[in-house]
Design a protein around this motif. Structure first.
Motif, PDB file in Angstrom:
ATOM      1  N   PRO A  10      19.778  52.992  48.819  1.00 10.81           N
ATOM      2  CA  PRO A  10      19.698  51.860  47.888  1.00 10.81           C
ATOM      3  C   PRO A  10      19.131  52.207  46.520  1.00 10.81           C
ATOM      4  CG  PRO A  10      17.943  51.737  49.534  1.00 10.81           C
ATOM      5  CD  PRO A  10      18.858  52.832  49.973  1.00 10.81           C
ATOM      6  N   LEU A  11      18.490  53.367  46.380  1.00  6.99           N
ATOM      7  CA  LEU A  11      17.853  53.721  45.109  1.00  6.99           C
ATOM      8  C   LEU A  11      18.670  54.720  44.303  1.00  6.99           C
ATOM      9  CD1 LEU A  11      14.139  54.099  46.279  1.00  6.99           C
ATOM     10  CD2 LEU A  11      15.258  52.106  45.258  1.00  6.99           C
ATOM     11  N   VAL A  12      19.924  54.943  44.682  1.00  5.60           N
ATOM     12  CA  VAL A  12      20.737  55.972  44.026  1.00  5.60           C
ATOM     13  C   VAL A  12      22.171  55.485  43.857  1.00  5.60           C
ATOM     14  CG1 VAL A  12      19.409  58.046  44.586  1.00  5.60           C
ATOM     15  CG2 VAL A  12      20.910  57.051  46.312  1.00  5.60           C
ATOM     16  N   GLY A  13      22.334  54.325  43.232  1.00  7.32           N
ATOM     17  CA  GLY A  13      23.659  53.771  43.024  1.00  7.32           C
ATOM     18  C   GLY A  13      24.322  54.290  41.764  1.00  7.32           C
ATOM     19  N   SER A  14      25.393  53.633  41.373  1.00  3.67           N
ATOM     20  CA  SER A  14      26.167  54.050  40.198  1.00  3.67           C
ATOM     21  C   SER A  14      25.419  53.819  38.896  1.00  3.67           C
ATOM     22  CB  SER A  14      27.496  53.293  40.159  1.00  3.67           C
ATOM     23  OG  SER A  14      28.231  53.475  41.339  1.00  3.67           O
ATOM     24  N   PHE A  52      26.842  60.542  43.951  1.00  4.55           N
ATOM     25  CA  PHE A  52      25.507  60.439  43.372  1.00  4.55           C
ATOM     26  C   PHE A  52      24.444  61.099  44.257  1.00  4.55           C
ATOM     27  CE2 PHE A  52      27.773  57.134  40.994  1.00  4.55           C
ATOM     28  CZ  PHE A  52      27.441  57.546  39.713  1.00  4.55           C
ATOM     29  N   GLY A  53      23.175  60.891  43.901  1.00  2.00           N
ATOM     30  CA  GLY A  53      22.077  61.622  44.510  1.00  2.00           C
ATOM     31  C   GLY A  53      21.568  61.000  45.799  1.00  2.00           C
ATOM     32  N   GLY A  54      20.435  61.518  46.257  1.00  2.00           N
ATOM     33  CA  GLY A  54      19.813  61.039  47.483  1.00  2.00           C
ATOM     34  C   GLY A  54      18.579  61.857  47.778  1.00  2.00           C
ATOM     35  N   HIS A  55      17.712  61.344  48.654  1.00  2.00           N
ATOM     36  CA  HIS A  55      16.474  62.059  48.970  1.00  2.00           C
ATOM     37  C   HIS A  55      16.706  63.187  49.968  1.00  2.00           C
ATOM     38  CE1 HIS A  55      16.748  59.275  52.410  1.00  2.00           C
ATOM     39  NE2 HIS A  55      16.074  60.197  53.064  1.00  2.00           N
ATOM     40  N   MET A  56      17.855  63.189  50.649  1.00  2.00           N
ATOM     41  CA  MET A  56      18.148  64.207  51.647  1.00  2.00           C
ATOM     42  C   MET A  56      18.677  65.476  50.981  1.00  2.00           C
ATOM     43  SD  MET A  56      20.522  61.791  51.074  1.00  2.00           S
ATOM     44  CE  MET A  56      19.967  60.541  52.233  1.00  2.00           C
ATOM     45  N   ASN A  57      18.795  66.552  51.784  1.00  2.00           N
ATOM     46  CA  ASN A  57      19.329  67.815  51.287  1.00  2.00           C
ATOM     47  C   ASN A  57      20.605  68.182  52.026  1.00  2.00           C
ATOM     48  OD1 ASN A  57      17.145  68.422  49.403  1.00  2.00           O
ATOM     49  ND2 ASN A  57      15.876  68.731  51.223  1.00  2.00           N
TER      50      ASN A  57
END
Length: 236
Positions: A10-14, A52-57
């Protein structure tokens, strides 16, 4: 064009990129690959893709099994020369799908960092118009290497920052799509970035110029995607 954004929480949208695409008359849909097994419509119906991004790797497939599906999808999109723009995790996923190593960065980068455009970037439809040295906003602990056969477009003192695979897929390590409140939430009490408050304060001072940069980068990709769409139509 009809554009699909692949998001990872939810914190890495367009964010800004979504605003720009819609303002320019494009239709943009988001697909949370974390939550939904399928996109809103068949992949073949989309003209271009943001990842887009994310907290995972990228190497955490055991914890996030959808990463396997996303890796296969990105490989498919690259193979059929679909216009694609990957941001941070998205750029790392593109690098991995193209056969490059992705792992811990030699050191984390957060806040504004100077990067240098490569000589090869002068002919790139997105990076060719940028100055030789420019600042980018970072927030990462992992980094990609440049895939074999790809064109490196920019790098910082620490690691590669941008590359292109073929003629229509770009990956970047930095964040041109961000909003101030979004980054403040990312960095709040994050032990990986103990100077989070100072980073947010600098971003607050520079957010207007940074979003102007991001909008221009987004529009450059959309223009390149439109040209690729026209060429693909001619090949049919």
């Amino acid at each position: 064009m009809l554009i699909l954004s692949l998001t990872h929480g939810p914190l890495v949208g367009s964010e800004l990129f979504g605003d720009v695409a819609r303002a320019d008359g494009h239709q943009l849909e988001e697909w949370s690959v974390v939550d939904d097994a399928e996109p809103p419509r068949p992949i073949e119906e989309y003209d271009a893709f943001f990842v887009f991004g994310g907290h995972m790797n990228v190497d955490q497939e055991d914890e996030h099994p959808w990463l396997v599906m996303e890796d296969e999808l990105i490989r498919e999109l690259v193979a059929r020369q679909a216009p694609l723009f990957g941001v941070c995790l998205g750029g790392q996923l593109l690098a991995k799908a193209a056969g490059a190593h992705v792992g811990r960065s030699p050191e984390p980068e957060a806040g504004f960092v100077p990067v240098t455009r490569t000589d090869d970037a002068a002919r790139d439809p997105i990076f060719g118009a940028l100055t030789l040295v420019f600042d980018v906003f970072e927030a990462h602990q992992y980094a990609f290497q440049v895939p074999a056969g790809a064109v490196e477009l920019a790098r910082s003192r620490v690691c590669s920052q941008a590359f292109r695979v073929g003629d229509s897929a770009w990956g970047i390590q930095f964040h041109p799509e961000i909003r101030l409140e979004q980054v403040a939430t990312w960095l709040r009490n994050d032990p990986a970035f103990p100077n989070g408050e100072a980073i947010v304060a600098e971003l607050r001072d520079r957010i207007e110029e940074w979003q102007s940069f991001g909008a221009a980068l987004c529009r450059a990709f959309l223009a390149a995607a439109g040209r690729e769409r026209s060429l693909a139509a001619q090949r049919i």
